[in-house]
Design a protein around this motif. Structure first.
Motif, mmCIF file in Angstrom:
data_model
loop_
_atom_site.group_PDB
_atom_site.id
_atom_site.type_symbol
_atom_site.label_atom_id
_atom_site.label_comp_id
_atom_site.label_asym_id
_atom_site.label_seq_id
_atom_site.Cartn_x
_atom_site.Cartn_y
_atom_site.Cartn_z
ATOM 1 N N TYR A 84 -7.482 2.884 -8.127
ATOM 2 C CA TYR A 84 -7.084 2.410 -6.800
ATOM 3 C C TYR A 84 -6.128 1.225 -6.870
ATOM 4 N N ASN A 85 -6.362 0.302 -7.831
ATOM 5 C CA ASN A 85 -5.527 -0.902 -7.886
ATOM 6 C C ASN A 85 -4.200 -0.662 -8.595
ATOM 7 N N VAL A 86 -4.009 0.530 -9.141
ATOM 8 C CA VAL A 86 -2.694 0.908 -9.673
ATOM 9 C C VAL A 86 -1.851 1.527 -8.565
ATOM 10 N N VAL A 87 -2.512 2.198 -7.636
ATOM 11 C CA VAL A 87 -1.812 2.869 -6.534
ATOM 12 C C VAL A 87 -1.543 1.910 -5.379
ATOM 13 N N TRP A 88 -2.594 1.174 -4.960
ATOM 14 C CA TRP A 88 -2.480 0.306 -3.793
ATOM 15 C C TRP A 88 -2.588 -1.157 -4.208
ATOM 16 N N PHE A 89 -1.612 -1.948 -3.831
ATOM 17 C CA PHE A 89 -1.601 -3.381 -4.118
ATOM 18 C C PHE A 89 -0.625 -4.033 -3.143
ATOM 19 N N PRO A 90 -0.686 -5.351 -2.964
ATOM 20 C CA PRO A 90 0.087 -6.008 -1.901
ATOM 21 C C PRO A 90 1.584 -5.730 -1.920
ATOM 22 N N SER A 91 2.178 -5.596 -3.099
ATOM 23 C CA SER A 91 3.632 -5.418 -3.171
ATOM 24 C C SER A 91 4.062 -3.954 -3.143
ATOM 25 N N SER A 92 3.117 -3.048 -3.019
ATOM 26 C CA SER A 92 3.447 -1.630 -3.116
ATOM 27 C C SER A 92 4.145 -1.123 -1.860
ATOM 28 N N ASN A 93 4.933 -0.070 -2.053
ATOM 29 C CA ASN A 93 5.567 0.642 -0.949
ATOM 30 C C ASN A 93 4.619 1.771 -0.530
ATOM 31 N N PRO A 94 4.184 1.810 0.727
ATOM 32 C CA PRO A 94 3.194 2.816 1.131
ATOM 33 C C PRO A 94 3.603 4.251 0.832
ATOM 34 N N ARG A 95 4.882 4.584 1.040
ATOM 35 C CA ARG A 95 5.323 5.954 0.769
ATOM 36 C C ARG A 95 5.229 6.278 -0.710
ATOM 37 N N MET A 96 5.631 5.333 -1.542
ATOM 38 C CA MET A 96 5.568 5.558 -2.987
ATOM 39 C C MET A 96 4.127 5.624 -3.471
ATOM 40 N N SER A 97 3.288 4.767 -2.923
ATOM 41 C CA SER A 97 1.880 4.768 -3.313
ATOM 42 C C SER A 97 1.217 6.088 -2.947
ATOM 43 N N TYR A 98 1.545 6.601 -1.768
ATOM 44 C CA TYR A 98 0.966 7.872 -1.340
ATOM 45 C C TYR A 98 1.445 9.018 -2.222
ATOM 46 N N CYS A 99 2.708 8.977 -2.612
ATOM 47 C CA CYS A 99 3.248 10.007 -3.510
ATOM 48 C C CYS A 99 2.538 9.948 -4.865
ATOM 49 N N LEU A 100 2.314 8.735 -5.384
ATOM 50 C CA LEU A 100 1.596 8.580 -6.648
ATOM 51 C C LEU A 100 0.165 9.074 -6.521
ATOM 52 N N LEU A 101 -0.474 8.773 -5.403
ATOM 53 C CA LEU A 101 -1.847 9.223 -5.188
ATOM 54 C C LEU A 101 -1.929 10.748 -5.201
ATOM 55 N N LYS A 102 -0.993 11.404 -4.513
ATOM 56 C CA LYS A 102 -0.971 12.867 -4.503
ATOM 57 C C LYS A 102 -0.705 13.429 -5.901
ATOM 58 N N ALA A 103 0.144 12.744 -6.647
ATOM 59 C CA ALA A 103 0.445 13.204 -8.003
ATOM 60 C C ALA A 103 -0.789 13.069 -8.903
ATOM 61 N N LEU A 104 -1.505 11.970 -8.783
ATOM 62 C CA LEU A 104 -2.703 11.761 -9.599
ATOM 63 C C LEU A 104 -3.771 12.800 -9.287
ATOM 64 N N TYR A 105 -3.841 13.217 -8.044
ATOM 65 C CA TYR A 105 -4.801 14.250 -7.641
ATOM 66 C C TYR A 105 -4.225 15.665 -7.773
ATOM 67 N N ASN A 106 -2.999 15.763 -8.282
ATOM 68 C CA ASN A 106 -2.318 17.050 -8.446
ATOM 69 C C ASN A 106 -2.218 17.802 -7.112
ATOM 70 N N ARG A 107 -1.734 17.092 -6.098
ATOM 71 C CA ARG A 107 -1.576 17.692 -4.777
ATOM 72 C C ARG A 107 -0.112 17.758 -4.339
ATOM 73 N N LEU A 108 0.804 17.465 -5.236
ATOM 74 C CA LEU A 108 2.217 17.631 -4.905
ATOM 75 C C LEU A 108 2.568 19.116 -4.870
ATOM 76 N N SER A 109 3.552 19.459 -4.047
ATOM 77 C CA SER A 109 3.933 20.877 -3.895
ATOM 78 C C SER A 109 4.859 21.312 -5.020
ATOM 79 N N THR A 110 4.350 21.286 -6.233
ATOM 80 C CA THR A 110 5.132 21.735 -7.388
ATOM 81 C C THR A 110 5.209 23.257 -7.385
#
Length: 301
Positions: free
Chosen positions: A144-170
């Protein structure tokens, strides 16, 4: 609300239909959970319904006495004050006699009735306790603290979260859904596109991530796996270290821009050289760091 939905009835038993507002329908769906958290504290009993409000420990009397309706007793609109005489309980409704032990334990203060919020120790409502009561709890997300942190960009964090859960539309997932006809990676045209290939087995993304790690002075490893890279960042950098912020920004931004380049090639038929993608990652990190510094300076002023 009383005039349109309750219409002289009781809030807890008022129903919703398809033409009602979304807010009212949502309130109706959560009333049962709210009842679990609310208890009326009896002062003088003037604002508490005998049948419909939760004022005894077991819950609402209308729910406890299933075989008897308030209309049958003619006391449907009675308040608890009708059961109080000279600050003492005076149970004049025969069907309530079985509940007398519970009622007798309730102290009559003579003040105004009030509501007690049970999830908190002091009985005062808080949004935090309400959210914890209605939400579905799951396992703790370790990264969680790699994805979400004060300086993070919400769109980028959400994309990383989906990638970690393998939910991107590959493309490997799109083929399984019958949406795509090709599974070849558009970045390298060498292998099947999947989450694991994009991050980081594809020569295109490997080059970009290696440059990022070189800038951050991170040790390069043989395991080219997104989850492993995220775990290494979490393990090897201290929480309050500036390099930890940079490492997390780099991972967020790299995953985002590699995905954006994939979208650009598929839907816009445009290609960007990997050096230019790295340049954009570098600029994003620079802007985030400068903005964070300005915010810190403004906070000190």
């Amino acid at each position: 609300m009383h005039g349109r939905y309750i219409k002289g009835g009781n809030f807890w038993d008022a129903t919703s239909n398809i033409l009602d507002s979304g807010t009212w329908k949502h309130l109706s769906n959560t009333k049962s959970k709210a009842l679990e958290c609310i208890r009326k504290s009896i002062g003088n009993g003037e604002t508490t319904s005998i049948w419909f409000d939760p004022w005894i420990q077991e819950g609402r009397i209308v729910d406890l006495l299933h075989s008897l309706s308030p209309q049958q007793t003619g006391t449907g609109n009675w308040t608890v004050s009708r059961l109080i005489h000279n600050s003492q309980w005076n149970i004049i409704i025969p069907c309530l006699i079985p509940l007398l032990p519970s009622i007798a334990n309730i102290s009559i203060t003579g003040q105004k009735d009030s509501c007690k919020w049970l999830p908190t120790g002091n009985g005062v409502f808080s949004f935090y306790s309400a959210w914890n009561h209605i939400r579905s709890s799951g396992a703790v997300f370790e990264l969680y603290n790699v994805v979400w942190f004060p300086s993070s960009n919400p769109r980028m964090s959400y994309c990383l979260l989906k990638a970690l859960y393998n939910r991107l539309s590959t493309r490997d997932r799109l083929i399984n859904f019958g949406i795509s006809s090709s599974d070849i990676c558009v970045l390298c045209n060498l292998a099947k596109e999947s989450r694991d290939h994009l991050y980081f087995q594809c020569p295109y993304s490997i080059f970009i991530w290696k440059l990022c790690k070189l800038k951050l002075q991170m040790n390069d490893i043989d395991d080219r796996d997104l989850n492993t890279e995220a775990q290494n960042i979490q393990r090897n950098f201290k929480l309050k270290d500036k390099s930890y912020i940079l490492a997390r920004l780099a991972l967020n931004s790299t995953v985002w821009h590699v995905w954006q380049e994939r979208i650009r090639r598929i839907f816009q038929n445009q290609k960007m050289h990997k050096i230019m993608v790295f340049r954009r990652i570098y600029e994003d990190i620079k802007i985030s760091v400068e903005f964070n510094c300005l915010a810190c300076m403004a906070g000190k002023d």
